[in-house]
Design a protein around this motif. Sequence first.
Motif, PDB file in Angstrom:
ATOM      1  N   SER A  99       0.828  -1.207   0.000  1.00 23.49           N
ATOM      2  CA  SER A  99       0.000   0.000   0.000  1.00 23.49           C
ATOM      3  C   SER A  99       0.861   1.256   0.000  1.00 23.49           C
ATOM      4  CB  SER A  99      -0.920  -0.004   1.226  1.00 23.49           C
ATOM      5  OG  SER A  99      -1.639   1.208   1.329  1.00 23.49           O
ATOM      6  N   GLU A 104       2.228   2.032  -3.495  1.00 23.38           N
ATOM      7  CA  GLU A 104       1.226   2.603  -4.398  1.00 23.38           C
ATOM      8  C   GLU A 104       0.939   4.065  -4.042  1.00 23.38           C
ATOM      9  OE1 GLU A 104       0.279   0.983  -7.102  1.00 23.38           O
ATOM     10  OE2 GLU A 104       1.601  -0.614  -6.360  1.00 23.38           O
ATOM     11  N   ARG A 127       1.588   7.419  -6.279  1.00 27.12           N
ATOM     12  CA  ARG A 127       0.543   8.415  -6.541  1.00 27.12           C
ATOM     13  C   ARG A 127       1.000   9.814  -6.151  1.00 27.12           C
ATOM     14  NH1 ARG A 127      -2.926  11.719  -4.090  1.00 27.12           N
ATOM     15  NH2 ARG A 127      -2.061  11.211  -2.040  1.00 27.12           N
ATOM     16  N   ARG A 160      -4.484   2.498  -5.768  1.00 26.97           N
ATOM     17  CA  ARG A 160      -4.174   1.674  -6.942  1.00 26.97           C
ATOM     18  C   ARG A 160      -4.641   2.256  -8.270  1.00 26.97           C
ATOM     19  NH1 ARG A 160      -6.613  -3.916  -4.894  1.00 26.97           N
ATOM     20  NH2 ARG A 160      -8.111  -2.405  -4.048  1.00 26.97           N
ATOM     21  N   HIS A 213      -3.968   5.106  -9.425  1.00 23.56           N
ATOM     22  CA  HIS A 213      -3.080   6.166  -9.908  1.00 23.56           C
ATOM     23  C   HIS A 213      -2.629   5.890 -11.343  1.00 23.56           C
ATOM     24  CE1 HIS A 213       0.580   3.732  -9.721  1.00 23.56           C
ATOM     25  NE2 HIS A 213       0.203   3.280  -8.530  1.00 23.56           N
ATOM     26  N   ARG A 257       7.560  -2.010  -9.071  1.00 27.14           N
ATOM     27  CA  ARG A 257       6.805  -2.193  -7.826  1.00 27.14           C
ATOM     28  C   ARG A 257       7.554  -3.129  -6.865  1.00 27.14           C
ATOM     29  NH1 ARG A 257       1.727  -1.627 -11.130  1.00 27.14           N
ATOM     30  NH2 ARG A 257       0.452  -0.100  -9.998  1.00 27.14           N
TER      31      ARG A 257
END
Length: 410
Positions: free
Chosen positions: A283, A286, A290, A347, A349, A366
Motif C-alpha cells: 500500500s 502505491e 501516486r 491503486r 493512480h 513495484r
Amino acid sequence: MADTLNGPVCEASDAAPEFPMPRAARCPFDPPPALKELQETAPLSKVRLWDGSRPWLVTRHADQRALLGDPRVSADTDSPGYPPKADGDGGDSKFGFIMLDDPEHARLRRMVTAPFAVKRVEALRPVVQGIVDGLVDELLAGPRPVDLVEAFALPIPSLVICELLGVPYGDHAFFQENTKTMVHRDATPEQRGQATREIAGYLGGLIGERLADPREDLLSGIAGRVRAGEIDRRMATEMALLLLLAGHETTANMIALGTLVLFRNPGQLALLRESDDPKLVVSAVEELLRYLNITHLGRRRAVTADIEIGGQVLRAGDGLILANEIANRDPEVFPDPDRLDLTRDARRHVAFSFGVHQCLGQPLARMELQVVYGTLFRRIPTLRAAVAFEDVRFKHDAFIYGVHSLPVTW
C-alpha cells in the motif's frame, strides 16, 4: 466518447500559460500550483510550449484515462501535432516501441513482455532482496554521512536491469553518465544526440556479441528476434536502450525521492518502519507512486481523429499533454489528495500511465520499491537526512524528476 469533464474550457489565445509550469519552492513534492488551479477551473485548456505550439493540457484523472485508452490518440512522435519536450525531441529514435502505435507497437512489445510478467518478476524478489541487503550492509559499514543516491538508490535498479539484460554492471558509470545527459532538459540536441549514440553503439556491440554467442539474458532474446528476421539491428538496439534507461533511471529517482518525502512525514515513516505487515508495504508503494511523480512533464500524445470530450471537440492534428502528477491529485478520485497516507487505496493512480502504452516494467518497479521500503527503514531505523531540506537540490532541470543527491546519516 462519453462526456467525462465538467467546467469551462480555455481556448487558445495569446494568454495561454507556458508549460511546463514551476513548482512552488516550498512544496517540491507537489504539482505546480497553476496545474491545480487549471484542474479546478479549466481542466481542458491550451498551453504554450517552448516552440510556440499550443497543445491541449488535460488535468483530470477520468479524462486522462479516457484519452489514454482511445485509439484516436497517438503516441507516435511523427504524428501531426505531437508536442515535443525540447528542441531535437522525437525524430530518429522511437526508443523501441513506446513511441509507436498499434499494431506495430503491440508486435514489438510482445517480444520483451515475458521477463516482466508478474510471476517472473516475483521469482527475482530474493535476488533483489539480496542486492538491497548487501547495499545496506555497505552503508552501515561505511562513512557517515553518505549520499543515498549514489550509494543505494542508483545501484539497486542498475544492478537488477543489468542482470536481466546481460549488461556488465562494471560499465554502469558509462551508461549512467550518458543517460543523465539524455534526460537533462538543458542539454543541447547535439549533447543528447551524442549521449544516445554512445549508449546505442555500446548496446549494439553487445547485441552483436549475443548474435554470435547467445546467453540466458534479455539481450540474447532480442538478438534472437534479429536472427529470426522479425526486427533489424537498429530496432534491437533501440529496444535495449529503452529497457536500460527505463530500468534504472526512473526507479532510482523514485527510491531517493520517496525516502525524502518519508523523512518529511515522520508519522507515516514510523507507520512503515514499525509494521511487519507486507500489505502495508504494498500500500505504501502505491501511495508513494501516486503522491510523487517522477515523469513530471506530462505524457505527450497527438489526436488522429476528432474526439468529443467535455463538450469540446479535439481536432485531428491537435497535440495533447496529460499531466499525470495533477491527475494523481484529483480529489474526485483521491479524497484529501495532497495528504500522504500510506494506508490509502491508491491503486487507480496513473504513475505508470494507462491503456496499451502503460509501463511494461511496472511489476519490476513495484517489486523493487517494495523490497527497498520494506527493508531500508527496518534495518536502519534512525536513518535521517544529513542536510537541511532547503539545501536539497531537486531535478527541476531534468525530464525525470528526483533529487541530485541525498546525504543521509543515522
